[in-house]
Design a protein around this motif. Structure first.
Motif, PDB file in Angstrom:
ATOM      1  N   ALA A  85       0.811  -1.221   0.000  1.00 27.40           N
ATOM      2  CA  ALA A  85       0.000   0.000   0.000  1.00 27.40           C
ATOM      3  C   ALA A  85       0.842   1.267   0.000  1.00 27.40           C
ATOM      4  N   ILE A  86       2.148   1.159   0.135  1.00 29.32           N
ATOM      5  CA  ILE A  86       3.008   2.339   0.116  1.00 29.32           C
ATOM      6  C   ILE A  86       2.935   3.022  -1.253  1.00 29.32           C
ATOM      7  N   ASP A  87       2.772   4.328  -1.221  1.00 26.75           N
ATOM      8  CA  ASP A  87       2.829   5.159  -2.427  1.00 26.75           C
ATOM      9  C   ASP A  87       4.157   5.908  -2.401  1.00 26.75           C
ATOM     10  N   ASP A  88       5.079   5.517  -3.266  1.00 25.41           N
ATOM     11  CA  ASP A  88       6.417   6.107  -3.248  1.00 25.41           C
ATOM     12  C   ASP A  88       6.420   7.571  -3.655  1.00 25.41           C
ATOM     13  N   GLU A  89       5.347   8.041  -4.260  1.00 26.39           N
ATOM     14  CA  GLU A  89       5.274   9.439  -4.690  1.00 26.39           C
ATOM     15  C   GLU A  89       4.631  10.342  -3.645  1.00 26.39           C
ATOM     16  N   ALA A  90       4.091   9.765  -2.595  1.00 31.61           N
ATOM     17  CA  ALA A  90       3.349  10.557  -1.607  1.00 31.61           C
ATOM     18  C   ALA A  90       4.261  11.035  -0.485  1.00 31.61           C
ATOM     19  N   ALA A  91       4.046  12.271  -0.050  1.00 31.72           N
ATOM     20  CA  ALA A  91       4.799  12.802   1.086  1.00 31.72           C
ATOM     21  C   ALA A  91       4.365  12.127   2.377  1.00 31.72           C
ATOM     22  N   ARG A  92       3.076  11.848   2.499  1.00 28.00           N
ATOM     23  CA  ARG A  92       2.537  11.111   3.644  1.00 28.00           C
ATOM     24  C   ARG A  92       1.660   9.989   3.106  1.00 28.00           C
ATOM     25  N   GLN A  93       1.668   8.867   3.821  1.00 33.16           N
ATOM     26  CA  GLN A  93       0.921   7.709   3.371  1.00 33.16           C
ATOM     27  C   GLN A  93      -0.540   7.788   3.813  1.00 33.16           C
ATOM     28  N   SER A  94      -1.349   6.866   3.299  1.00 32.65           N
ATOM     29  CA  SER A  94      -2.796   6.952   3.473  1.00 32.65           C
ATOM     30  C   SER A  94      -3.253   6.737   4.909  1.00 32.65           C
ATOM     31  N   ASP A  95      -2.517   5.962   5.687  1.00 30.27           N
ATOM     32  CA  ASP A  95      -2.954   5.669   7.049  1.00 30.27           C
ATOM     33  C   ASP A  95      -1.740   5.311   7.897  1.00 30.27           C
ATOM     34  N   GLN A 109       2.124   4.195   6.868  1.00 30.49           N
ATOM     35  CA  GLN A 109       3.150   5.187   7.170  1.00 30.49           C
ATOM     36  C   GLN A 109       4.322   4.582   7.923  1.00 30.49           C
ATOM     37  N   VAL A 110       4.050   3.698   8.877  1.00 29.56           N
ATOM     38  CA  VAL A 110       5.146   3.119   9.647  1.00 29.56           C
ATOM     39  C   VAL A 110       6.039   2.265   8.755  1.00 29.56           C
ATOM     40  N   HIS A 111       5.454   1.587   7.772  1.00 29.86           N
ATOM     41  CA  HIS A 111       6.284   0.807   6.851  1.00 29.86           C
ATOM     42  C   HIS A 111       7.141   1.715   5.975  1.00 29.86           C
ATOM     43  N   ALA A 112       6.564   2.801   5.507  1.00 28.65           N
ATOM     44  CA  ALA A 112       7.349   3.748   4.717  1.00 28.65           C
ATOM     45  C   ALA A 112       8.477   4.341   5.549  1.00 28.65           C
ATOM     46  N   ASP A 113       8.177   4.671   6.810  1.00 30.29           N
ATOM     47  CA  ASP A 113       9.204   5.227   7.700  1.00 30.29           C
ATOM     48  C   ASP A 113      10.311   4.207   7.971  1.00 30.29           C
TER      49      ASP A 113
END
Length: 311
Positions: free
Chosen positions: A110-120, A124-128
């Protein structure tokens, strides 16, 4: 004590550390590593999930001393981060840098690599975590998993007593069998593909399903007409809190149900890593039907770990 001897009585050495080894996915990863003759070292917080034939260590990912000991002699780490905040992982990352193992991180499709912040918060914790591991120059191999089929175990209690499963509706996703995710993880951990490709590898099932689709397929496997009933966020929140789930996790799950966009993405990355096409949820339901049967009295395995990918 586990048997740590190999052929001819020679000591066997654990070179792969599996975190979250007692969870739904972690158990499958350990099984596949063992089937290839590997002796994984299994990290668990309280030691309640121990079994024979593997090396177990008790410790917490947020405890630097425990992780320093767990990482001794380890070449490769399969990392599942269980918290809804990446900040406590800084000490862990420092221990990983000092020990120098390769890191395979379980993340979310669900990570969006183009987004500054993730959907939920869960995404977000996975992107971080991905960003934190890369910033430390650990060059993690990232396995981004879609919704795990094993999450359906959260419906066991409802299916055993009735034909309606109620809960918050979620975005349709390419639900993936956790056994396939484990197979892909084992292939990477054992170096059984052409090279250490950092990814991200997007691990999906072969079809996009909603909650109603999954419940209907479970019904088919059980020979029953099951149906899904979506409930409002407030009711879903009160029920999950009543079940004893932590408030922060409940809020993250509610956010995921209301904010996460649907995905129609299906990939062949499971097959690329394992050599076999990803299995269907219908197959998973048939294989696990006994867990949902009305005559079953044993408590099912826990359905959710905090920050489970693709939820």
């Amino acid at each position: 004590m586990p048997d740590l001897t190999g052929p001819m009585g020679n000591p066997r050495r654990s070179s792969i550390l599996v975190t979250g080894a007692a969870g739904n996915l972690g158990r499958e990863v350990v099984d596949r590593l063992q089937s290839h003759g590997a002796l994984p070292r299994c990290l668990e917080r309280d030691g309640t999930g121990r079994r024979s034939g593997v090396e177990w260590v008790v410790g917490d990912l947020t405890d630097p001393a425990a992780m320093r000991a767990a990482l001794e002699g380890i070449d490769t780490v399969f990392l599942i981060w269980p918290l809804l905040d990446a900040a406590p992982a800084h000490d862990l990352v420092a221990e990983l840098v000092a020990a120098g193992p390769r890191v395979v991180y379980l993340s979310s499709t669900a990570i969006d690599d183009e987004a500054a912040r993730q959907s939920d918060p869960i995404v977000q914790v996975h992107a971080d975590m991905e960003a934190l591991l890369r910033a430390a120059d650990l060059r993690p191999v990232v396995l981004r998993s879609d919704t795990l089929a094993s999450n359906a175990r959260g419906w066991v209690s409802q299916i055993r007593v009735g034909d309606v499963v109620s809960g918050p509706d979620m975005a349709r996703t390419a639900v993936v069998d956790e056994r396939d995710v484990a197979g892909a993880a084992a292939a990477v951990l054992l170096g059984r593909h052409d090279r250490w490709d950092d990814g991200p590898h997007l691990l999906t099932g072969p079809e996009v399903l909603g909650r109603a689709d999954q419940v209907a397929l479970l019904g088919t496997a059980l020979g029953r007409r099951l149906r899904f009933r979506a409930v409002a966020a407030d009711l879903a929140r009160s029920r999950m809190l009543g079940d004893g789930r932590p408030e922060r996790l409940v809020e993250a799950l509610i956010a995921a149900s209301t904010r996460r966009p649907e995905s129609n993405r299906v990939t062949d990355h499971v097959e690329r890593l394992t050599g076999r096409p990803a299995g269907t949820f219908a197959r998973w339901a048939l294989d696990h039907a006994a867990e949902f049967d009305r005559g079953t009295t044993a408590a099912p395995p826990s359905a959710h770990d905090p920050a489970t990918p693709g939820r």
